[in-house]
Motif scaffolding. Structure first.
Motif, PDB file in Angstrom:
ATOM      1  N   ALA A  10     -15.255   3.643  33.032  1.00 46.87           N
ATOM      2  CA  ALA A  10     -13.541   3.321  33.629  1.00 46.87           C
ATOM      3  C   ALA A  10     -12.755   4.459  32.572  1.00 46.87           C
ATOM      4  CB  ALA A  10     -12.720   2.103  32.700  1.00 46.87           C
ATOM      5  N   ALA A  11     -13.696   4.367  31.029  1.00 50.86           N
ATOM      6  CA  ALA A  11     -13.098   5.726  29.895  1.00 50.86           C
ATOM      7  C   ALA A  11     -13.721   6.567  30.996  1.00 50.86           C
ATOM      8  CB  ALA A  11     -13.914   5.736  28.744  1.00 50.86           C
ATOM      9  N   ALA A  12     -14.674   7.137  31.373  1.00 48.44           N
ATOM     10  CA  ALA A  12     -15.017   8.785  31.969  1.00 48.44           C
ATOM     11  C   ALA A  12     -13.905   9.149  32.840  1.00 48.44           C
ATOM     12  CB  ALA A  12     -16.570   8.558  33.117  1.00 48.44           C
ATOM     13  N   ALA A  13     -14.002   8.300  33.842  1.00 45.92           N
ATOM     14  CA  ALA A  13     -12.866   8.130  34.801  1.00 45.92           C
ATOM     15  C   ALA A  13     -11.658   8.492  34.637  1.00 45.92           C
ATOM     16  CB  ALA A  13     -12.708   6.685  36.045  1.00 45.92           C
ATOM     17  N   ALA A  14     -10.715   7.950  33.215  1.00 44.83           N
ATOM     18  CA  ALA A  14      -9.999   8.630  32.881  1.00 44.83           C
ATOM     19  C   ALA A  14      -9.638   9.119  32.646  1.00 44.83           C
ATOM     20  CB  ALA A  14      -8.838   6.876  31.725  1.00 44.83           C
ATOM     21  N   LEU A  15     -10.586   9.767  32.209  1.00 44.58           N
ATOM     22  CA  LEU A  15     -10.839  11.593  31.266  1.00 44.58           C
ATOM     23  C   LEU A  15     -10.514  12.159  32.660  1.00 44.58           C
ATOM     24  CD1 LEU A  15     -11.170  12.960  28.898  1.00 44.58           C
ATOM     25  CD2 LEU A  15     -13.356  13.412  29.724  1.00 44.58           C
ATOM     26  N   VAL A  16     -11.679  12.221  33.669  1.00 47.06           N
ATOM     27  CA  VAL A  16     -11.014  12.943  34.646  1.00 47.06           C
ATOM     28  C   VAL A  16      -9.880  12.980  35.095  1.00 47.06           C
ATOM     29  CG1 VAL A  16     -12.635  13.402  37.243  1.00 47.06           C
ATOM     30  CG2 VAL A  16     -13.604  12.655  35.534  1.00 47.06           C
ATOM     31  N   ILE A  17      -9.367  12.312  35.347  1.00 48.22           N
ATOM     32  CA  ILE A  17      -8.365  12.114  36.062  1.00 48.22           C
ATOM     33  C   ILE A  17      -7.103  13.159  34.807  1.00 48.22           C
ATOM     34  CG2 ILE A  17      -6.086  10.797  37.209  1.00 48.22           C
ATOM     35  CD1 ILE A  17      -7.986   8.567  37.473  1.00 48.22           C
ATOM     36  N   ALA A  18      -6.689  12.621  34.191  1.00 49.29           N
ATOM     37  CA  ALA A  18      -6.077  13.642  33.212  1.00 49.29           C
ATOM     38  C   ALA A  18      -6.872  15.363  32.672  1.00 49.29           C
ATOM     39  CB  ALA A  18      -6.239  12.495  31.761  1.00 49.29           C
ATOM     40  N   LEU A  19      -7.640  15.583  32.864  1.00 44.71           N
ATOM     41  CA  LEU A  19      -7.818  16.605  32.390  1.00 44.71           C
ATOM     42  C   LEU A  19      -7.001  17.143  33.405  1.00 44.71           C
ATOM     43  CD1 LEU A  19      -9.835  19.065  31.152  1.00 44.71           C
ATOM     44  CD2 LEU A  19     -11.456  18.942  32.269  1.00 44.71           C
ATOM     45  N   PRO A  20      -7.221  17.759  35.034  1.00 47.88           N
ATOM     46  CA  PRO A  20      -6.634  18.308  35.618  1.00 47.88           C
ATOM     47  C   PRO A  20      -4.817  18.655  35.789  1.00 47.88           C
ATOM     48  CG  PRO A  20      -7.944  16.940  36.820  1.00 47.88           C
ATOM     49  CD  PRO A  20      -8.327  16.403  36.005  1.00 47.88           C
ATOM     50  N   ALA A  21      -4.607  17.807  35.443  1.00 48.60           N
ATOM     51  CA  ALA A  21      -3.105  17.807  34.898  1.00 48.60           C
ATOM     52  C   ALA A  21      -2.496  18.939  33.472  1.00 48.60           C
ATOM     53  CB  ALA A  21      -2.345  15.994  34.690  1.00 48.60           C
ATOM     54  N   GLY A  22      -3.884  18.816  33.004  1.00 48.20           N
ATOM     55  CA  GLY A  22      -3.069  19.491  31.727  1.00 48.20           C
ATOM     56  C   GLY A  22      -3.016  21.125  32.396  1.00 48.20           C
ATOM     57  N   VAL A  23      -3.791  21.161  32.799  1.00 44.25           N
ATOM     58  CA  VAL A  23      -4.354  22.800  33.129  1.00 44.25           C
ATOM     59  C   VAL A  23      -2.865  23.765  33.813  1.00 44.25           C
ATOM     60  CG1 VAL A  23      -5.859  24.466  34.712  1.00 44.25           C
ATOM     61  CG2 VAL A  23      -7.270  22.351  33.295  1.00 44.25           C
ATOM     62  N   SER A  24      -2.869  22.375  35.091  1.00 43.76           N
ATOM     63  CA  SER A  24      -1.397  22.766  35.415  1.00 43.76           C
ATOM     64  C   SER A  24      -0.492  22.845  34.961  1.00 43.76           C
ATOM     65  CB  SER A  24      -1.291  21.710  37.001  1.00 43.76           C
ATOM     66  OG  SER A  24      -2.643  21.191  37.605  1.00 43.76           O
ATOM     67  N   ALA A  25      -0.748  22.506  34.035  1.00 37.93           N
ATOM     68  CA  ALA A  25       0.676  22.556  33.107  1.00 37.93           C
ATOM     69  C   ALA A  25       0.675  24.496  32.708  1.00 37.93           C
ATOM     70  CB  ALA A  25       1.237  21.918  31.790  1.00 37.93           C
ATOM     71  N   GLN A  26      -0.262  24.628  31.663  1.00 36.75           N
ATOM     72  CA  GLN A  26      -0.847  25.605  31.385  1.00 36.75           C
ATOM     73  C   GLN A  26      -0.238  27.186  33.015  1.00 36.75           C
ATOM     74  OE1 GLN A  26      -4.666  26.421  29.927  1.00 36.75           O
ATOM     75  NE2 GLN A  26      -4.132  24.755  27.714  1.00 36.75           N
ATOM     76  N   ASP A  27      -0.558  27.193  33.833  1.00 32.29           N
ATOM     77  CA  ASP A  27      -0.927  28.003  34.319  1.00 32.29           C
ATOM     78  C   ASP A  27       1.007  27.858  34.966  1.00 32.29           C
ATOM     79  OD1 ASP A  27      -2.983  26.923  37.053  1.00 32.29           O
ATOM     80  OD2 ASP A  27      -2.920  28.556  35.049  1.00 32.29           O
ATOM     81  N   ALA A  28       1.800  27.078  34.870  1.00 36.71           N
ATOM     82  CA  ALA A  28       3.558  27.113  35.043  1.00 36.71           C
ATOM     83  C   ALA A  28       4.053  27.978  34.351  1.00 36.71           C
ATOM     84  CB  ALA A  28       4.033  25.683  35.832  1.00 36.71           C
ATOM     85  N   VAL A  29       2.887  27.448  32.498  1.00 39.83           N
ATOM     86  CA  VAL A  29       4.210  28.709  31.718  1.00 39.83           C
ATOM     87  C   VAL A  29       4.062  29.872  31.434  1.00 39.83           C
ATOM     88  CG1 VAL A  29       3.835  28.858  29.380  1.00 39.83           C
ATOM     89  CG2 VAL A  29       4.059  27.384  29.939  1.00 39.83           C
ATOM     90  N   SER A  30       2.886  30.548  32.197  1.00 40.55           N
ATOM     91  CA  SER A  30       2.257  32.065  32.376  1.00 40.55           C
ATOM     92  C   SER A  30       3.436  32.311  33.902  1.00 40.55           C
ATOM     93  CB  SER A  30       1.023  31.418  33.144  1.00 40.55           C
ATOM     94  OG  SER A  30      -0.158  31.582  32.319  1.00 40.55           O
ATOM     95  N   LEU A  31       3.652  31.934  34.972  1.00 37.58           N
ATOM     96  CA  LEU A  31       4.161  32.209  36.097  1.00 37.58           C
ATOM     97  C   LEU A  31       5.537  32.483  35.659  1.00 37.58           C
ATOM     98  CD1 LEU A  31       2.962  30.287  38.748  1.00 37.58           C
ATOM     99  CD2 LEU A  31       2.645  33.113  38.680  1.00 37.58           C
ATOM    100  N   ASP A  32       5.894  32.016  34.702  1.00 36.64           N
ATOM    101  CA  ASP A  32       7.360  31.985  34.288  1.00 36.64           C
ATOM    102  C   ASP A  32       8.139  32.991  33.708  1.00 36.64           C
ATOM    103  OD1 ASP A  32       8.276  29.379  35.877  1.00 36.64           O
ATOM    104  OD2 ASP A  32       7.233  28.406  33.209  1.00 36.64           O
ATOM    105  N   GLN A  33       6.940  33.485  32.334  1.00 38.85           N
ATOM    106  CA  GLN A  33       6.339  34.379  31.476  1.00 38.85           C
ATOM    107  C   GLN A  33       6.626  35.392  32.346  1.00 38.85           C
ATOM    108  OE1 GLN A  33       3.600  34.375  28.798  1.00 38.85           O
ATOM    109  NE2 GLN A  33       4.342  32.886  27.408  1.00 38.85           N
ATOM    110  N   LEU A  34       6.220  35.457  33.549  1.00 37.54           N
ATOM    111  CA  LEU A  34       5.602  36.750  34.650  1.00 37.54           C
ATOM    112  C   LEU A  34       7.288  36.888  35.413  1.00 37.54           C
ATOM    113  CD1 LEU A  34       3.821  39.024  35.616  1.00 37.54           C
ATOM    114  CD2 LEU A  34       3.442  37.303  38.088  1.00 37.54           C
ATOM    115  N   LEU A  35       8.159  36.113  35.647  1.00 37.97           N
ATOM    116  CA  LEU A  35       8.749  36.109  36.294  1.00 37.97           C
ATOM    117  C   LEU A  35      10.519  36.541  35.475  1.00 37.97           C
ATOM    118  CD1 LEU A  35      10.373  35.872  38.529  1.00 37.97           C
ATOM    119  CD2 LEU A  35      11.177  33.028  37.745  1.00 37.97           C
ATOM    120  N   GLN A  36      10.506  35.975  34.584  1.00 39.31           N
ATOM    121  CA  GLN A  36      10.558  36.700  32.964  1.00 39.31           C
ATOM    122  C   GLN A  36      11.053  38.352  33.312  1.00 39.31           C
ATOM    123  OE1 GLN A  36      13.363  34.761  31.650  1.00 39.31           O
ATOM    124  NE2 GLN A  36      13.916  36.812  30.819  1.00 39.31           N
TER     125      GLN A  36
END
Length: 454
Positions: A10-36
């Motif tokens: 159960a702990a491993a499954a929770a870790l797998v689900i949480a990791l993609p969410a953190g990566v998507s947040a970083q991409d969203a910050v770089s595109l904003d900077q480019l747009l700016q």
């Protein structure tokens, strides 16, 4: 234990689900900077364009002034162009009129200039191949310039130039009858350049140090021939070089070196023998052997004949010679009857005959075999010739020359050996027969006297 495993999964499954969410947040910050950044760049470009438009509107009056100045310059240029065209037409008409007047006034001189041009061109071509060019190399430049000048048709020849052309022609004719010496650079047979005194014989040959030289027209150099003609052509060269006046015999080449070049390619005796190949050497060896054998037998039979004639004068004392040995047989068999004595003496003569005819058969064989060897060389030479034709065709005769030379040389060698050998065989054979005839005559005389005494 089973409960612990379920907690771990159960702990491993929770870790797998949480990791993609953190990566998507970083991409969203770089595109904003480019747009700016894009937005800031468009703002800067708009600012620059606005500034340029403002400057253009501010300088509109200046541009109108520049345009007016350019139109004035164009008008001035068009006016000057019209003036120049008018002047060009006037000059062109004047040139045509002057050219017409020039052609009228040239008259027969035009034909004369054409003759001068042709004469200068012909003289230049002839002088460049002449041996006098070694002494007067600067005349080619004058003739070239003079011919070009006469070819233009609008320039006149000066009196000095015409006299110079006349002088060069006359000098060439005068030098053609002289034998002169002068220093020149010569390329020796080893390839070294040497400063020598050379002797020019008219316009035909140049010699130095007893050798013929070749004049290379393209380079203007004198080259010593690597191979000189036969000595009968070069033997008189030193006399010509040392003579200061008078007439000297000299092998003159009327083709200005071409015949000398051909003579240097003529093979000498050694090279002709080499062309016969191994068959030619065999024929020559047989010829030498036949000559030595013939000399030996001729001398030996001459000595035997002298001793036999001496024995004829003193038959009472038989010596060590063919007739003496036959007389010795007679003395040993005086008591026998005539028939037995005849057989004994015949036997003695037969014993002497092979010695007298020794090596005569060998000479006859050589006289018969030498032409056959020559024929063999002819056949092999023709085979080589046909092989060359098969491989290389008939375009180059030099490729066939080797086989033809072998065919002809071996034939000549065979005949040159056979004919003298045949004469030598006849001479030696006649000498042997004369001795044998004396033996037979003496034996017949003895038997006749014995028969009469009986």
């Amino acid at each position: 234990m089973k409960n612990f495993n379920k907690v771990l999964i159960a702990a491993a499954a929770a870790l797998v689900i949480a990791l993609p969410a953190g990566v998507s947040a970083q991409d969203a910050v770089s595109l904003d900077q480019l747009l700016q950044q894009v937005r800031q760049g468009r703002a800067a470009d708009n600012q620059v364009n606005q500034q340029r438009i403002a400057e253009f509107r501010a300088n509109r009056a200046r541009q109108a002034q520049l345009l007016e100045e350019a139109k004035q310059l164009r008008t001035q240029g068009e006016r000057r162009s019209a003036q120049m065209e008018a002047q060009f037409d006037v000059n062109d008409k004047e040139i045509i009129e002057l050219d017409r007047q020039l052609q009228e006034r040239l008259g027969s001189l035009k034909e004369l200039f054409g003759v001068l041009q042709q004469t200068a061109g012909d003289a230049r071509g002839q002088f460049e191949g002449s041996l006098t060019q070694l002494q007067y190399p600067d005349r080619s430049d004058f003739l070239t310039e003079f011919a070009q000048k006469m070819g233009q048709g609008n320039r006149l020849a000066s009196l000095e130039e015409i006299e110079r052309l006349w002088f060069e022609l006359q000098r060439e004719m005068t030098e053609s009858g002289k034998t002169v010496k002068f220093p020149a650079t010569v390329v020796s047979a080893t390839g070294d350049e040497e400063q020598r005194e050379v002797t020019r014989v008219g316009l035909f040959n140049v010699v130095s140090n007893g050798n013929y030289l070749q004049h290379v027209t393209e380079t203007g150099r004198l080259i010593e021939l690597g191979r000189q003609p036969a000595s009968r052509y070069t033997s008189k060269i030193p006399d010509v070089e040392s003579a200061s006046s008078g007439y000297q015999p000299f092998a003159l080449d009327p083709l200005r070196g071409q015949l000398v070049g051909l003579l240097t390619e003529t093979p000498n005796l050694r090279e002709r023998i080499d062309q016969g190949g191994w068959i030619g050497y065999i024929i020559i060896g047989l010829g030498i052997l036949a000559l030595l054998v013939a000399i030996w037998r001729f001398v030996a039979l001459t000595g035997v004949g002298a001793r036999v004639h001496s024995q004829m004068k003193n038959p009472e004392n038989p010596g060590n010679n063919p007739l003496g040995r036959v007389l010795a047989v007679y003395n040993e068999n005086k008591a026998v009857d005539v028939e037995t004595l005849e057989l004994k003496m015949g036997e003695a003569i037969l014993k002497e005959t092979p010695k007298l005819n020794s090596m005569l058969t060998f000479l006859k064989i050589i006289a018969a075999v030498a032409p056959l060897l020559g024929l063999l060389g002819t056949v092999t030479g023709m085979i080589n010739t046909f092989q060359a034709i098969t491989l290389f065709g008939t375009g180059d005769p030099k490729l066939m020359a080797g086989g033809i030379s072998q065919a002809l040389v071996t034939t000549v060698l065979g005949l040159c050996v056979a004919i003298p050998t045949l004469f030598l065989h006849t001479l030696v054979s006649s000498r042997s027969k004369s001795v044998t005839q004396i033996l037979q005559e003496q034996a017949a005389g003895i038997l006749a006297r014995r028969a009469e005494g009986k």
